[in-house]
Design a protein around this motif. Sequence first.
Motif, PDB file in Angstrom:
ATOM      1  N   ALA A 199       8.175   6.643  10.445  1.00 43.01           N
ATOM      2  CA  ALA A 199       7.291   7.773  10.758  1.00 43.01           C
ATOM      3  C   ALA A 199       6.205   7.908   9.693  1.00 43.01           C
ATOM      4  O   ALA A 199       5.041   8.193  10.011  1.00 43.01           O
ATOM      5  CB  ALA A 199       8.101   9.058  10.875  1.00 43.01           C
ATOM      6  N   ILE A 200       6.556   7.701   8.435  1.00 42.27           N
ATOM      7  CA  ILE A 200       5.563   7.761   7.358  1.00 42.27           C
ATOM      8  C   ILE A 200       4.571   6.616   7.501  1.00 42.27           C
ATOM      9  O   ILE A 200       3.355   6.816   7.381  1.00 42.27           O
ATOM     10  CB  ILE A 200       6.254   7.758   5.974  1.00 42.27           C
ATOM     11  CG1 ILE A 200       7.083   9.031   5.783  1.00 42.27           C
ATOM     12  CG2 ILE A 200       5.220   7.610   4.858  1.00 42.27           C
ATOM     13  CD1 ILE A 200       7.976   9.023   4.556  1.00 42.27           C
ATOM     14  N   LEU A 201       5.071   5.414   7.756  1.00 46.83           N
ATOM     15  CA  LEU A 201       4.179   4.271   7.957  1.00 46.83           C
ATOM     16  C   LEU A 201       3.197   4.543   9.088  1.00 46.83           C
ATOM     17  O   LEU A 201       1.992   4.312   8.949  1.00 46.83           O
ATOM     18  CB  LEU A 201       4.986   3.008   8.273  1.00 46.83           C
ATOM     19  CG  LEU A 201       5.763   2.373   7.122  1.00 46.83           C
ATOM     20  CD1 LEU A 201       6.673   1.267   7.650  1.00 46.83           C
ATOM     21  CD2 LEU A 201       4.833   1.849   6.052  1.00 46.83           C
ATOM     22  N   GLN A 202       3.711   5.041  10.199  1.00 48.48           N
ATOM     23  CA  GLN A 202       2.851   5.315  11.364  1.00 48.48           C
ATOM     24  C   GLN A 202       1.799   6.365  11.025  1.00 48.48           C
ATOM     25  O   GLN A 202       0.630   6.209  11.371  1.00 48.48           O
ATOM     26  CB  GLN A 202       3.693   5.774  12.546  1.00 48.48           C
ATOM     27  CG  GLN A 202       2.884   5.975  13.805  1.00 48.48           C
ATOM     28  CD  GLN A 202       3.751   6.347  14.989  1.00 48.48           C
ATOM     29  OE1 GLN A 202       4.875   6.812  14.843  1.00 48.48           O
ATOM     30  NE2 GLN A 202       3.218   6.157  16.181  1.00 48.48           N
ATOM     31  N   ALA A 203       2.207   7.414  10.311  1.00 56.41           N
ATOM     32  CA  ALA A 203       1.267   8.480   9.950  1.00 56.41           C
ATOM     33  C   ALA A 203       0.136   7.948   9.070  1.00 56.41           C
ATOM     34  O   ALA A 203      -0.989   8.456   9.137  1.00 56.41           O
ATOM     35  CB  ALA A 203       2.003   9.607   9.237  1.00 56.41           C
ATOM     36  N   LEU A 204       0.425   6.935   8.271  1.00 59.20           N
ATOM     37  CA  LEU A 204      -0.577   6.373   7.363  1.00 59.20           C
ATOM     38  C   LEU A 204      -1.273   5.140   7.938  1.00 59.20           C
ATOM     39  O   LEU A 204      -2.151   4.566   7.289  1.00 59.20           O
ATOM     40  CB  LEU A 204       0.076   6.026   6.021  1.00 59.20           C
ATOM     41  CG  LEU A 204       0.610   7.215   5.224  1.00 59.20           C
ATOM     42  CD1 LEU A 204       1.379   6.742   4.002  1.00 59.20           C
ATOM     43  CD2 LEU A 204      -0.526   8.140   4.824  1.00 59.20           C
TER      44      LEU A 204
ATOM     45  N   ARG B 285       0.813  -1.218   0.000  1.00 61.85           N
ATOM     46  CA  ARG B 285       0.000   0.000   0.000  1.00 61.85           C
ATOM     47  C   ARG B 285       0.845   1.266   0.000  1.00 61.85           C
ATOM     48  O   ARG B 285       0.328   2.370  -0.108  1.00 61.85           O
ATOM     49  CB  ARG B 285      -0.938   0.027   1.215  1.00 61.85           C
ATOM     50  CG  ARG B 285      -1.949  -1.105   1.249  1.00 61.85           C
ATOM     51  CD  ARG B 285      -2.919  -0.987   0.073  1.00 61.85           C
ATOM     52  NE  ARG B 285      -3.731  -2.179  -0.077  1.00 61.85           N
ATOM     53  CZ  ARG B 285      -3.515  -3.126  -0.984  1.00 61.85           C
ATOM     54  NH1 ARG B 285      -2.523  -3.044  -1.834  1.00 61.85           N
ATOM     55  NH2 ARG B 285      -4.308  -4.175  -1.054  1.00 61.85           N
ATOM     56  N   ILE B 286       2.184   1.083   0.149  1.00 61.67           N
ATOM     57  CA  ILE B 286       3.104   2.219   0.106  1.00 61.67           C
ATOM     58  C   ILE B 286       4.402   1.762  -0.550  1.00 61.67           C
ATOM     59  O   ILE B 286       4.847   0.629  -0.330  1.00 61.67           O
ATOM     60  CB  ILE B 286       3.372   2.804   1.510  1.00 61.67           C
ATOM     61  CG1 ILE B 286       4.243   4.067   1.415  1.00 61.67           C
ATOM     62  CG2 ILE B 286       3.986   1.763   2.441  1.00 61.67           C
ATOM     63  CD1 ILE B 286       4.319   4.866   2.700  1.00 61.67           C
TER      64      ILE B 286
END
Length: 182
Positions: A101-106, A20-21
Amino acid sequence: MPPPVLDFPPETLLRAQDVRIAFFDVDGVLTDGGLYYGPDGEALKRFSSLDGHGLKLLRRAGIEPAVVTGRDSAALRNRLRALGVEHVRYGTEDKRPAAEAILQALGLEWSQAAAMGDDWPDLPVLRRCALAVAPPSAHAEVRACVHHITQAAAGYGAAREFCDLLLVASGRYASLLTEASA
């Protein structure tokens, strides 16, 4: 150079199904890795329009493109802004915490992530993702740990090949191609 053939091994496609990313490095992935400087010291970068369109297609398929890079420049910021890439971390050599941090934000997990990198700073991200990809010019240690090495060269369609792999695995490649061909 002829375009790469869209014939990915079944095990690679299986690894990519839940992605998904997609994380991208810049120098040596979205560019040819050369560092060009103008007479006033400004950084100049060459980007492939094929790669850029691939990042746009990912978003249309519900796969978020993200960039984690050790460098920062006006040229890079302008290119990523033009492509609509929203999740970017510039100037970071410690890429794992930036990607986390990007994973957590999404609200995503490493098992939903793919990444493309070419050198040692990319290894902590590549080793955690469900799918790791490198261009053929990547360092030997990177080539040894990835699941797929592109046919296309960095800065010359390698990132697009990675995007196409993800689009095929997601089942969206054919419908996006049909829309574009209408």
